[in-house]
Design a protein around this motif. Structure first.
Motif, short mmCIF file in Angstrom:
data_model
loop_
_atom_site.label_atom_id
_atom_site.label_comp_id
_atom_site.label_asym_id
_atom_site.label_seq_id
_atom_site.Cartn_x
_atom_site.Cartn_y
_atom_site.Cartn_z
N ASP A 40 0.82 -1.21 0.00
CA ASP A 40 0.00 0.00 0.00
C ASP A 40 0.86 1.26 0.00
O ASP A 40 0.37 2.35 -0.28
N THR A 124 -4.21 -6.52 0.28
CA THR A 124 -3.36 -5.72 1.17
C THR A 124 -4.08 -5.35 2.46
O THR A 124 -5.29 -5.49 2.57
N GLU A 126 -4.78 -2.49 3.46
CA GLU A 126 -5.75 -1.42 3.21
C GLU A 126 -6.81 -1.84 2.20
O GLU A 126 -7.49 -1.00 1.61
N ARG A 128 -6.65 -3.36 -0.81
CA ARG A 128 -6.42 -3.20 -2.24
C ARG A 128 -5.99 -4.57 -2.78
O ARG A 128 -5.47 -5.41 -2.05
#
Length: 152
Positions: A40, A124, A126, A128
């Motif tokens: 990220d 990920t 976060e 993603r």
């Protein structure tokens, strides 16, 4: 004046095709054994963490005859629940990463074994999607091409 409008309706059982989100970051990453990356990160040089992959999105583990990429919550001999190996026949794409099987904690050497032309998807921290394509090996260094997409 006549205006024509084309509308796509998926066939039964077929999902509507959506464009992937924008690429957040793309580039080459070189993993040494025991190194991990925060995929990220937008840091200029994507500096790895050495010695521990815990808390990082993707790490490189060497274990005897088996080398593999691990993700969050990885335990000994497992890849973790945020990494999914793509079948070599599967397209290396955002859509493939969305559909990948992240939930099963599979034995890493069997599913994420390092071979050029193989790829793994990473979910990920976060949330993603990232695609890590194995490009090759340079002595002990794993050379990869990484694509991280923005959140949808």
């Amino acid at each position: 004046m006549i205006t024509l409008v084309a509308v796509y309706f998926p066939r039964p059982g077929e999902e509507a095709r959506a464009d992937p989100p924008a690429v957040r970051r793309q580039g080459e990453l070189r993993f040494e054994p025991g190194e991990a990356y925060d995929l990220d990160s937008l840091a200029t040089d994507w500096v790895p963490t050495r010695g521990a992959w815990f808390g990082q999105d993707a790490g490189y583990v060497v274990g005897g005859a088996h080398d593999w990429i691990v993700g969050l919550n990885a335990e000994s001999g497992e890849s973790g629940d945020s990494v999914a190996a793509l079948d070599p026949r599967t397209p290396k794409s955002f859509d493939s990463c969305v559909k990948a099987d992240y939930g099963a904690k599979k034995s890493a050497p069997r599913d994420n074994k390092i071979n050029p032309e193989r790829a793994v998807c990473v979910l990920t921290t976060e949330e993603r999607y990232a695609l890590v394509e194995i490009v090759g090996m340079a002595q002990t260094t794993l050379v990869t091409r990484v694509t991280v997409w923005e959140k949808k």
